[in-house]
Design a protein around this motif. Structure first.
Motif, PDB file in Angstrom:
ATOM      1  N   TYR A 210     -12.930  -6.570   1.321  1.00 37.83           N
ATOM      2  CA  TYR A 210     -11.696  -6.069   1.428  1.00 37.83           C
ATOM      3  C   TYR A 210     -10.433  -6.065   1.622  1.00 37.83           C
ATOM      4  O   TYR A 210      -9.224  -5.682   1.629  1.00 37.83           O
ATOM      5  CB  TYR A 210     -12.080  -5.079   2.412  1.00 37.83           C
ATOM      6  CG  TYR A 210     -12.815  -3.660   1.794  1.00 37.83           C
ATOM      7  CD1 TYR A 210     -12.435  -2.933   1.307  1.00 37.83           C
ATOM      8  CD2 TYR A 210     -14.233  -3.998   2.195  1.00 37.83           C
ATOM      9  CE1 TYR A 210     -13.545  -1.686   0.784  1.00 37.83           C
ATOM     10  CE2 TYR A 210     -15.497  -3.308   0.958  1.00 37.83           C
ATOM     11  CZ  TYR A 210     -14.438  -1.931   1.166  1.00 37.83           C
ATOM     12  OH  TYR A 210     -15.727  -0.716   0.413  1.00 37.83           O
TER      13      TYR A 210
ATOM     14  N   GLY B  33      -7.373  -7.229  -1.423  1.00 39.67           N
ATOM     15  CA  GLY B  33      -5.875  -6.753  -1.926  1.00 39.67           C
ATOM     16  C   GLY B  33      -4.950  -6.623  -0.985  1.00 39.67           C
ATOM     17  O   GLY B  33      -3.811  -7.122  -1.858  1.00 39.67           O
TER      18      GLY B  33
ATOM     19  N   HIS C 109     -10.572  -9.026  -6.524  1.00 42.98           N
ATOM     20  CA  HIS C 109     -10.456  -7.751  -6.045  1.00 42.98           C
ATOM     21  C   HIS C 109     -10.709  -6.073  -7.245  1.00 42.98           C
ATOM     22  O   HIS C 109     -10.902  -5.528  -6.156  1.00 42.98           O
ATOM     23  CB  HIS C 109      -8.667  -7.739  -5.702  1.00 42.98           C
ATOM     24  CG  HIS C 109      -8.751  -6.515  -5.165  1.00 42.98           C
ATOM     25  ND1 HIS C 109      -8.959  -5.382  -4.175  1.00 42.98           N
ATOM     26  CD2 HIS C 109      -8.026  -5.599  -5.784  1.00 42.98           C
ATOM     27  CE1 HIS C 109      -8.217  -4.790  -3.609  1.00 42.98           C
ATOM     28  NE2 HIS C 109      -7.596  -4.355  -5.425  1.00 42.98           N
TER      29      HIS C 109
ATOM     30  N   LYS D 108     -14.701  -6.260  -6.662  1.00 44.10           N
ATOM     31  CA  LYS D 108     -14.600  -5.576  -5.267  1.00 44.10           C
ATOM     32  C   LYS D 108     -14.696  -4.207  -6.063  1.00 44.10           C
ATOM     33  O   LYS D 108     -16.137  -3.284  -5.395  1.00 44.10           O
ATOM     34  CB  LYS D 108     -13.474  -6.539  -3.507  1.00 44.10           C
ATOM     35  CG  LYS D 108     -14.628  -5.500  -2.881  1.00 44.10           C
ATOM     36  CD  LYS D 108     -13.117  -4.876  -2.193  1.00 44.10           C
ATOM     37  CE  LYS D 108     -12.756  -3.241  -2.399  1.00 44.10           C
ATOM     38  NZ  LYS D 108     -11.826  -3.030  -1.240  1.00 44.10           N
TER      39      LYS D 108
ATOM     40  N   GLY E 265      -4.571  -0.302 -10.920  1.00 45.80           N
ATOM     41  CA  GLY E 265      -4.632  -1.910 -10.879  1.00 45.80           C
ATOM     42  C   GLY E 265      -5.392  -2.559 -12.325  1.00 45.80           C
ATOM     43  O   GLY E 265      -4.267  -3.466 -12.505  1.00 45.80           O
TER      44      GLY E 265
ATOM     45  N   HIS F 264       0.157   1.687  -5.969  1.00 42.02           N
ATOM     46  CA  HIS F 264      -0.589   1.283  -5.667  1.00 42.02           C
ATOM     47  C   HIS F 264      -1.441   1.669  -4.368  1.00 42.02           C
ATOM     48  O   HIS F 264      -2.351   2.305  -3.951  1.00 42.02           O
ATOM     49  CB  HIS F 264      -1.349   0.175  -6.372  1.00 42.02           C
ATOM     50  CG  HIS F 264      -2.739  -0.568  -6.449  1.00 42.02           C
ATOM     51  ND1 HIS F 264      -3.239  -0.308  -7.194  1.00 42.02           N
ATOM     52  CD2 HIS F 264      -3.566  -1.345  -5.484  1.00 42.02           C
ATOM     53  CE1 HIS F 264      -4.735  -0.452  -7.195  1.00 42.02           C
ATOM     54  NE2 HIS F 264      -4.375  -1.051  -6.087  1.00 42.02           N
TER      55      HIS F 264
ATOM     56  N   ILE G 155      -9.639   3.970   1.328  1.00 45.72           N
ATOM     57  CA  ILE G 155     -10.549   3.112   0.834  1.00 45.72           C
ATOM     58  C   ILE G 155     -12.087   3.536   0.859  1.00 45.72           C
ATOM     59  O   ILE G 155     -12.779   4.384   1.709  1.00 45.72           O
ATOM     60  CB  ILE G 155     -10.312   1.905   1.058  1.00 45.72           C
ATOM     61  CG1 ILE G 155      -9.663   1.652   2.812  1.00 45.72           C
ATOM     62  CG2 ILE G 155      -8.975   1.142   1.373  1.00 45.72           C
ATOM     63  CD1 ILE G 155     -10.395   0.053   3.455  1.00 45.72           C
ATOM     64  N   THR G 156     -12.558   3.105  -0.093  1.00 44.54           N
ATOM     65  CA  THR G 156     -13.799   3.229   0.794  1.00 44.54           C
ATOM     66  C   THR G 156     -14.639   2.251   1.686  1.00 44.54           C
ATOM     67  O   THR G 156     -13.994   1.911   2.176  1.00 44.54           O
ATOM     68  CB  THR G 156     -15.390   2.859  -1.105  1.00 44.54           C
ATOM     69  OG1 THR G 156     -14.659   1.011  -0.993  1.00 44.54           O
ATOM     70  CG2 THR G 156     -14.737   3.267  -2.081  1.00 44.54           C
TER      71      THR G 156
HETATM   72  C1  HEM Z   1      -1.416  -7.594  -7.666  1.00 47.04           C
HETATM   73  C2  HEM Z   1      -2.329  -6.413  -7.951  1.00 47.04           C
HETATM   74  C3  HEM Z   1      -2.916  -5.999  -7.025  1.00 47.04           C
HETATM   75  C4  HEM Z   1      -2.625  -5.488  -5.580  1.00 47.04           C
HETATM   76  C5  HEM Z   1      -1.950  -6.207  -4.265  1.00 47.04           C
HETATM   77  C6  HEM Z   1      -3.825  -4.890  -4.695  1.00 47.04           C
HETATM   78  C7  HEM Z   1      -3.728  -4.143  -3.522  1.00 47.04           C
HETATM   79  C8  HEM Z   1      -4.565  -3.415  -3.152  1.00 47.04           C
HETATM   80  C9  HEM Z   1      -4.839  -3.342  -1.716  1.00 47.04           C
HETATM   81  C10 HEM Z   1      -3.700  -4.184  -0.644  1.00 47.04           C
HETATM   82  C11 HEM Z   1      -5.488  -2.658  -0.953  1.00 47.04           C
HETATM   83  C12 HEM Z   1      -6.618  -1.802  -0.339  1.00 47.04           C
HETATM   84  C13 HEM Z   1      -7.051  -2.777   0.435  1.00 47.04           C
HETATM   85  C14 HEM Z   1      -8.090  -3.233  -0.811  1.00 47.04           C
HETATM   86  O1  HEM Z   1      -9.063  -2.599  -0.994  1.00 47.04           O
HETATM   87  O2  HEM Z   1      -8.015  -5.002  -1.239  1.00 47.04           O
HETATM   88  C15 HEM Z   1      -6.405  -1.899  -3.015  1.00 47.04           C
HETATM   89  C16 HEM Z   1      -7.259  -0.897  -3.256  1.00 47.04           C
HETATM   90  C17 HEM Z   1      -7.515  -0.980  -4.698  1.00 47.04           C
HETATM   91  N1  HEM Z   1      -7.491  -1.435  -5.840  1.00 47.04           N
HETATM   92 FE1  HEM Z   1      -6.413  -2.844  -5.747  1.00 47.04          FE
HETATM   93  N2  HEM Z   1      -4.151  -4.615  -6.554  1.00 47.04           N
HETATM   94  C18 HEM Z   1      -4.235  -5.506  -7.301  1.00 47.04           C
HETATM   95  C19 HEM Z   1      -5.079  -5.313  -8.359  1.00 47.04           C
HETATM   96  C20 HEM Z   1      -6.255  -4.525  -8.472  1.00 47.04           C
HETATM   97  C21 HEM Z   1      -7.131  -4.423  -9.489  1.00 47.04           C
HETATM   98  C22 HEM Z   1      -6.919  -5.290 -10.993  1.00 47.04           C
HETATM   99  C23 HEM Z   1      -8.052  -3.723  -9.407  1.00 47.04           C
HETATM  100  C24 HEM Z   1      -8.385  -2.156 -10.628  1.00 47.04           C
HETATM  101  C25 HEM Z   1      -8.565  -2.507 -11.732  1.00 47.04           C
HETATM  102  C26 HEM Z   1      -7.375  -2.557  -8.328  1.00 47.04           C
HETATM  103  C27 HEM Z   1      -8.185  -1.387  -7.936  1.00 47.04           C
HETATM  104  C28 HEM Z   1      -8.326  -0.878  -6.393  1.00 47.04           C
HETATM  105  C29 HEM Z   1      -9.051  -0.200  -6.122  1.00 47.04           C
HETATM  106  C30 HEM Z   1     -10.130   1.081  -7.129  1.00 47.04           C
HETATM  107  C31 HEM Z   1      -8.763   0.556  -4.939  1.00 47.04           C
HETATM  108  C32 HEM Z   1      -9.521   0.943  -3.640  1.00 47.04           C
HETATM  109  C33 HEM Z   1     -10.563   0.480  -2.761  1.00 47.04           C
HETATM  110  C34 HEM Z   1     -11.240   0.545  -2.265  1.00 47.04           C
HETATM  111  O3  HEM Z   1     -11.337   1.844  -1.958  1.00 47.04           O
HETATM  112  O4  HEM Z   1     -12.817  -0.296  -1.794  1.00 47.04           O
HETATM  113  N3  HEM Z   1      -6.184  -3.520  -7.776  1.00 47.04           N
HETATM  114  N4  HEM Z   1      -5.209  -2.935  -3.917  1.00 47.04           N
END
Ligand code: HEM
Length: 229
Positions: free
Chosen positions: A44, A47, A110, A113, A131, A212, A221-222
């Motif tokens: 986690y 992100g 990420h 995951k 994302g 995002h 988050i999950t």
């Molecule tokens: C520059 C690219 C990205 C940044 C800075 C970013 C940042 C983050 C952060 C900080 C979180 C919350 C913490 C975590 O669960 O890791 C998150 C959650 C999430 N991200 Fe990203 N992300 C990026 C790219 C993506 C991509 C490529 C996808 C999927 C296609 C995505 C899908 C998601 C989803 C579905 C969550 C919720 C996760 C959960 O609830 O477990 N993200 N993102």
């Protein structure tokens, strides 16, 4: 005996209280940083690692624009100058170069995951879609940045990459033409890729990261699935 008077609030506290009353700083702090999150694991952190890498790429990229010249006559020499003459130029360029590779890897992990914990499902579909767009932007940033050193590898990689775009049914050749700014790779291609790389894509990246993260905070988050789930 006379009591020592209690110390009043320090200047820092007074400034904070003034700003807090007007801008709601403590509410922002509570919402963004002190919010409740489920028990998670190291996956986690990917992100936040992506977000920090994005920030580092923006900072090192801005520093590189001080010396980089986007013209066929000077691009290669300007990179050579950054690497050999500018103080710590090699470090800034190295960070930007390897940071780009690392970012593709970390963003991809990420996404994996998010996929494996089912975070693409309701109510996080929009987080997943933003994302997906972010991944696309990161790839376009990598592709457009690759041409900028204007060396043999850059030239031929772009030649192959823009030819691949040409395989899209129907509109392929037009897309290649648009990407190259003509039939051949030249000055127009370089300036077009430079514009994409330093303006369009970074602005899109930072804005979309904002959306995002807004969704991550709003929806939450999950938690990693348990054995019986
Ligand atoms: C520059 C690219 C990205 C940044 C800075 C970013 C940042 C983050 C952060 C900080 C979180 C919350 C913490 C975590 O669960 O890791 C998150 C959650 C999430 N991200 Fe990203 N992300 C990026 C790219 C993506 C991509 C490529 C996808 C999927 C296609 C995505 C899908 C998601 C989803 C579905 C969550 C919720 C996760 C959960 O609830 O477990 N993200 N993102």
């Amino acid at each position: 005996m006379a009591k020592t008077p209690a110390p009043g609030p320090g200047l820092g506290q007074a400034i904070f209280a003034w700003l807090d009353e007007r801008a709601g700083l403590s509410t922002i702090w509570k919402t963004v940083f002190a919010r409740a999150v489920p028990e998670t694991n190291w996956f986690y952190t990917l992100g936040s690692a992506s977000a920090i890498l994005a920030l580092l790429q923006v900072i090192t990229g801005m520093l590189l624009t001080i010396y980089y010249v986007p013209s066929p006559d000077h691009a290669y020499e300007s990179i050579d100058y950054i690497m050999n003459e500018v103080t710590f130029g090699w470090l800034i360029r190295g960070m930007h170069h390897w940071g780009a590779t690392l970012m593709v890897l970390v963003v991809f992990l990420h996404m994996l995951k998010a996929f494996f914990v089912g975070a693409y499902k309701w109510p996080r579909e929009l987080t997943w879609i933003t994302g997906g767009l972010l991944l696309l932007i990161v790839l376009v940033l990598g592709f457009s940045g690759y041409l900028l050193p204007w060396n043999q590898r850059a030239y031929w990689a772009t030649s192959v990459g823009t030819a691949i775009i040409g395989a899209v049914p129907g509109i392929g050749p037009t897309l290649t033409q648009i990407a190259r700014g003509g039939t051949e790779i030249g000055a127009v291609t370089l300036i077009r890729f430079y514009g994409l790389h330093i303006w369009w894509m970074p602005i899109a990246l930072l804005s979309l990261i904002g959306v995002h993260l807004y969704l991550v905070i709003r929806i939450g988050i999950t938690h990693p699935p348990e054995r019986d789930e």
